[in-house]
Scaffold this active site. Structure first.
Site, mmCIF file in Angstrom:
data_model
loop_
_atom_site.group_PDB
_atom_site.id
_atom_site.type_symbol
_atom_site.label_atom_id
_atom_site.label_comp_id
_atom_site.label_asym_id
_atom_site.label_seq_id
_atom_site.Cartn_x
_atom_site.Cartn_y
_atom_site.Cartn_z
ATOM 1 N N HIS A 76 -6.822 -5.695 2.941
ATOM 2 C CA HIS A 76 -5.663 -5.068 3.575
ATOM 3 C C HIS A 76 -5.084 -6.043 4.591
ATOM 4 O O HIS A 76 -5.827 -6.626 5.384
ATOM 5 C CB HIS A 76 -6.084 -3.810 4.351
ATOM 6 N N ASP A 118 0.852 -1.181 0.000
ATOM 7 C CA ASP A 118 0.000 0.000 0.000
ATOM 8 C C ASP A 118 0.891 1.235 0.000
ATOM 9 O O ASP A 118 1.800 1.344 0.828
ATOM 10 C CB ASP A 118 -0.907 -0.017 1.238
ATOM 11 N N HIS A 150 -10.622 -5.609 -2.655
ATOM 12 C CA HIS A 150 -9.265 -5.793 -2.128
ATOM 13 C C HIS A 150 -9.297 -6.010 -0.625
ATOM 14 O O HIS A 150 -10.224 -5.600 0.065
ATOM 15 C CB HIS A 150 -8.362 -4.612 -2.474
ATOM 16 N N GLN A 182 -14.152 2.488 2.096
ATOM 17 C CA GLN A 182 -13.607 2.079 0.793
ATOM 18 C C GLN A 182 -13.292 3.304 -0.044
ATOM 19 O O GLN A 182 -14.105 4.221 -0.167
ATOM 20 C CB GLN A 182 -14.610 1.181 0.064
#
Length: 145
Positions: free
Chosen positions: A109, A37, A107, A101
């Site tokens: 995390h 990220d 996705h 979001q």
């Protein structure tokens, strides 16, 4: 954005999958792509996305894709743990803007946590150093089994 809507093929994760945007790749197989990220909440914050999907969130996804995706999440989470030795891991997934979001491509995390170390806010703060992300990605990738 709400839970409902049309998938935007121009979202940042779609661009990463197509090679149009750079990423610090951690792992890739035929089903999933994992990368660091760029706005990490903690050192080692990793994202895992399905490669062949147009799902905006978990509610939109096909069960067969979810099976492969969660296996990829588990595989990468184990590698994050082995590489960075955190005290804990947060594994999370957001559905809709009110839930947090910000990118509308499904996705997960994976966020390492250490006792006494504060976690950053989601989608805020400064962009991480690309060289540091690359080094972390290599460290985690070395632990993928």
């Amino acid at each position: 954005m709400s839970l409902d809507g049309t998938y935007d093929d121009g979202n940042i994760f779609a661009k990463i999958l197509r090679g149009e945007m750079p990423s610090a790749r951690v792992f890739e197989d035929e089903h999933v792509f994992a990368f660091m990220d760029v706005f990490p909440q903690a050192r080692g914050h990793t994202l895992v996305i399905p490669k062949h999907s147009h799902a905006r969130n978990l509610l939109d996804e096909e069960p067969a894709v979810l099976c492969e995706l969660i296996l990829g999440v588990q595989r990468v989470a184990r590698a994050v743990r082995a590489a960075l030795n955190p005290d804990a891991l947060v594994i999370t997934q957001f559905n809709g803007a009110v839930a947090g979001q910000t990118v509308y491509h499904l996705h997960f995390h994976i966020i390492p946590r250490w006792e006494g170390v504060a976690v950053g806010r989601h989608a805020s703060g400064a962009m991480a150093d690309p060289a540091e992300l690359k080094a972390l990605a290599e460290q985690i990738a070395a632990k993928i089994s």
